[in-house]
Write an enzyme that holds these catalytic residues in place. Structure first.
Site, PDB file in Angstrom:
ATOM      1  N   CYS A 103      60.927   3.283   9.402  1.00 26.04           N
ATOM      2  CA  CYS A 103      61.728   4.359  10.010  1.00 26.04           C
ATOM      3  C   CYS A 103      63.193   3.982  10.285  1.00 26.04           C
ATOM      4  CB  CYS A 103      61.084   4.862  11.282  1.00 26.04           C
ATOM      5  SG  CYS A 103      59.344   4.536  11.439  1.00 26.04           S
TER       6      CYS A 103
ATOM      7  N   ARG B 259      52.343  -6.218   9.924  1.00 25.86           N
ATOM      8  CA  ARG B 259      52.046  -6.132  11.354  1.00 25.86           C
ATOM      9  C   ARG B 259      51.121  -7.276  11.726  1.00 25.86           C
ATOM     10  NH1 ARG B 259      51.322   0.422  12.023  1.00 25.86           N
ATOM     11  NH2 ARG B 259      53.353   0.879  11.119  1.00 25.86           N
TER      12      ARG B 259
ATOM     13  N   GLN C 165      52.818   1.566   2.711  1.00 28.91           N
ATOM     14  CA  GLN C 165      52.561   2.949   3.107  1.00 28.91           C
ATOM     15  C   GLN C 165      53.122   3.914   2.068  1.00 28.91           C
ATOM     16  OE1 GLN C 165      54.847   2.562   6.758  1.00 28.91           O
ATOM     17  NE2 GLN C 165      52.991   2.945   7.939  1.00 28.91           N
TER      18      GLN C 165
ATOM     19  N   ASP D 278      55.081   6.216   2.737  1.00 27.58           N
ATOM     20  CA  ASP D 278      55.843   6.652   3.902  1.00 27.58           C
ATOM     21  C   ASP D 278      56.977   7.589   3.483  1.00 27.58           C
ATOM     22  OD1 ASP D 278      56.492   6.709   6.549  1.00 27.58           O
ATOM     23  OD2 ASP D 278      57.560   4.800   6.569  1.00 27.58           O
TER      24      ASP D 278
ATOM     25  N   HIS E   5      60.282  10.034   5.601  1.00 34.40           N
ATOM     26  CA  HIS E   5      60.860  10.645   6.787  1.00 34.40           C
ATOM     27  C   HIS E   5      61.623  11.877   6.344  1.00 34.40           C
ATOM     28  CE1 HIS E   5      60.012   6.524   8.027  1.00 34.40           C
ATOM     29  NE2 HIS E   5      59.641   7.125   9.131  1.00 34.40           N
TER      30      HIS E   5
ATOM     31  N   LYS F  24      51.673  13.646  17.405  1.00 33.96           N
ATOM     32  CA  LYS F  24      51.407  13.579  15.968  1.00 33.96           C
ATOM     33  C   LYS F  24      50.193  14.386  15.568  1.00 33.96           C
ATOM     34  CE  LYS F  24      49.066   9.149  16.493  1.00 33.96           C
ATOM     35  NZ  LYS F  24      48.971   7.747  16.128  1.00 33.96           N
TER      36      LYS F  24
ATOM     37  N   HIS G 194      58.084  11.797  10.777  1.00 35.55           N
ATOM     38  CA  HIS G 194      57.471  10.630  10.132  1.00 35.55           C
ATOM     39  C   HIS G 194      56.186  11.142   9.501  1.00 35.55           C
ATOM     40  CE1 HIS G 194      59.645   7.729  12.904  1.00 35.55           C
ATOM     41  NE2 HIS G 194      59.673   8.834  13.623  1.00 35.55           N
TER      42      HIS G 194
END
Ligand SMILES: [Zn+2]
Ligand SMILES: [Zn+2]
Length: 665
Positions: A356, A385, A403, A405, A407, A492, A538
């Site tokens: 992000c 992580r 991911q 991912d 945004h 979320k 996100h």
């Protein structure tokens, strides 16, 4: 003070009961059926023992087996106590510690006495003793004790662990113990069933043993943990055991080995070594996702793996998320034998745990106009992580993951539409990937959070509205709201897939975030010429490639759809005279874009078929002398008894059709 209590029941009716009545009395007053079925009660929202007297007017609803979630939690907690009592009655020098209910049962941690740690061989004997305790129908009686009473009792009975725990409890609050008949007790907050006889002696099974540290800390004593599964009745237990067996057959770690997809090893805890076959699945999935994102108007970026700690401080991750980050000194390490590897003066950097902040930094380059929004920025971002070793599980729970991912930077007026469009995209992706059912949940503000109440009110309302606009805030989609489960910066939506054996997996998410754009000072120029904050969505559809491939493998039991299969077809010879023909067929398959191999080994065809079945090769094209003469192949499809004789051209057309990704059909 009135001697009668006003008890309001779920249907809205009010009953007057003498002070000191219990929920069991209320059940009996309503009818004998309910008196028998009631396990516990919800009193002003709190689950309580059925025999615990009511002190004041209250809303009371009785819990029976039909309130499955509450009832299961209760019986599992009871099974844990019965387990502890059984173990202590068999081996009196065992010390008890703790034993909670779990998602499918219960466990209890013991400090074994002279006999040493428990093994799976002990389980049948313990189960038998548990059945005796259940058959004895012992009353489970709640009693309030002071802290000192607890400490004394545990010390006198050689319960070192319980005494240590009790000593840390608040001094002046009433604490509770539960007696089982007159023979045994455990310190416990409850609630419990009225007696052990309320448990079904055929509805539990002890499943395994493991080690566990006292209070989860490896500096402490190693305890012996016994796990069990517990249900309301035997039918539920049997269904569960069948599912467990089915899950074991589908285990992605087992199939990953048999299909030669990946491996893990200690030298890289939680990071996957993808083998060529496994990475072929990844590449197909990534190519598919990229096509879908391109078509949906996303742009793709690539951002740094390591960023300065000061950047993570600005985004808030350094403060709230640091325990999950891998930090790296921004310093040349000391290469001498003496002295520390890293000096005290080192500046810190960190591997990105999420993408992000980097996306906001791209957004901030140059000036964005309101006309440029929504800006959908995607990255197949590799993140790290720091998960404890014990939490890792195959490729489902890892420390390095990628991911899908993205945004989406939006204006306030675009938010609901954009979330709705995301819901539609996700729906179509899940169907393409073979998942017919999924549930949508809205995770609401957690206790610890950034931002104002008004901001959270609005953000939660918008997500609710978007799902409703997509027509999916319905029972069919398991729509529900989860208080307290949102991220610290945003509420979320969670998307939970149901797999072929009924398990659920949370994979997709979308979060509407007004905190990070503020913290990192992202803005766009509005129609009015002023600067405005965008909202940042996100979002992920498959979550991570690692876990999603694990889910795909288990969902399909290794029999992936042809377009995702690493090897789509194997040409296998019956006799060596057909070798040249097999190579010819193979060349044609490959020229047609199919992922094919040939098996020309001098082995019996049944042996070859068995071996490729284990590796889950979807199709075998068997060729012998006759096929070579006639220009045909015998097609054997995994899981089908009959084989079909086709011309090579027919076989290729058939395979190509099935091998086309769903979005290109
Ligand atoms: Zn308990
Ligand atoms: Zn994000």
């Amino acid at each position: 003070m009135s001697e009668l209590l006003k008890i309001r029941l779920p249907d809205g009716s009010v009953r007057e009961m003498p002070r000191g009545s219990t929920p069991a009395d209320i059940a009996a007053a309503i009818g004998p059926g309910l008196a028998k079925a009631a396990l516990a009660a919800r009193v002003d929202g709190e689950v309580r023992d059925i025999m615990r007297p009511l002190e004041r007017d209250a809303d009371v609803s009785l819990i029976t087996g039909r309130d499955e979630a509450d009832a299961l939690e209760l019986v599992r907690h009871d099974y844990a106590h019965v387990l502890a009592e059984a173990v202590q009655s068999l081996w009196p020098d065992t010390q008890i510690t703790f034993g909670p209910a779990t998602d499918d049962g219960f466990y209890y941690d013991f400090a074994p006495g002279e006999r040493g740690p428990f093994t799976e061989d002990d389980l049948p004997l313990i189960e038998e003793k548990m059945r005796e305790i259940i058959a004895a129908d012992k009353t489970l009686r709640r009693e309030e004790w002071t802290r000192d009473q607890l400490i004394d009792w545990f010390e006198q009975h050689g319960e070192r662990f319980k005494a240590e725990w009790a000593a840390e409890l608040p001094e002046n609050e009433p604490l509770t113990v539960y007696h089982s008949g007159g023979d045994w007790l455990d310190m416990c907050r409850g609630p419990h069933l009225a007696s052990t006889g309320k448990l079904d002696p055929q509805a539990f099974k002890l499943t395994r043993v493991s080690g566990a540290y006292w209070r989860g800390d490896q500096k402490n004593a190693m305890l012996s943990r016994i796990y069990g599964t517990g249900w309301l009745n035997k039918k539920q237990l049997d269904t569960y055991l069948v599912r467990l067996e089915e899950a074991a057959k589908r285990d992605h770690r087992k199939l990953g080995r048999e299909m030669d997809l990946f491996h893990l090893q200690e030298e890289a805890h939680g990071s996957v070594f993808w083998h060529p076959n496994g990475y072929l699945i990844w590449r197909q999935l990534e190519a598919y996702m990229r096509r879908r994102l391109d078509a949906a108007g996303y742009v793709e970026v690539k951002t740094p793996q390591v960023m300065d700690a000061r950047q993570w401080e600005k985004s808030g991750h350094w403060g709230k998320y640091r325990e999950n980050m891998f930090v790296i000194p921004d310093e040349v390490p000391n290469t001498q034998d003496e002295g520390p590897l890293v000096s005290d003066a080192a500046e810190w950097m960190a591997l990105k745990p999420m993408n992000c902040p980097a996306h906001v930094l791209i957004f901030k380059q140059g000036i964005t106009s309101y006309r440029d929004l929504p800006l959908r920025m995607a990255e197949f971002g590799c993140c790290h992580r720091n998960e404890p070793h014990g939490a890792l599980h195959g490729i489902m729970r890892v420390r390095q993951f990628t991911q899908d991912d993205a945004h989406i930077f939006v204006r306030e007026d675009q938010l609901v539409d954009e979330v709705r469009a995301f819901c539609d995209l996700l729906d179509s992706v899940y169907k393409d990937l073979g998942f017919e059912r999924y549930a949508i949940k809205l995770a609401l503000r957690p206790d610890e959070r950034f931002g104002t109440e008004a901001m959270w009110d609005q953000a939660e309302r918008e997500l609710r509205e978007a799902v409703a606009a997509a027509g999916r805030a319905t029972e069919e989609f398991g729509w529900e709201e989860l208080p307290g489960e949102g991220a610290f910066y945003a509420p979320k939506l969670e998307f939970h897939l149901t797999d072929a054996i009924g398990r659920t997996w949370q994979v997709g998410t979308i979060q509407s975030d007004r905190v990070l754009p503020e913290r990192l000072d992202a803005s766009y120029v509005g129609e009015d010429g002023e600067r405005h904050r965008p909202v940042m969505l996100h979002r992920a559809i498959i979550g991570t490639f690692e876990r999603f491939i694990g889910i795909l493998i288990e969902h399909h039991a290794g029999r992936l759809p042809l377009w995702l299969s690493p090897v789509q077809a194997v040409v296998a010879t019956i006799v060596s005279d057909a070798d040249d023909y097999a190579n010819e067929v193979l060349a044609k398959l490959r020229a047609a874009g199919l992922r094919a191999d040939a098996d020309l080994r001098n082995e019996k065809i049944n042996y070859k078929v068995r071996e490729h079945s284990v590796a889950k090769v979807p199709h075998m094209l068997v060729v012998g002398k006759r096929e070579a003469e006639e220009g045909t192949i015998a097609l054997r499809t995994l899981g089908e008894q009959q084989q079909k004789v086709l011309s090579v051209a027919e076989a290729i057309a058939f395979l190509q059709g099935e091998a086309t990704p769903p979005d290109l059909r």
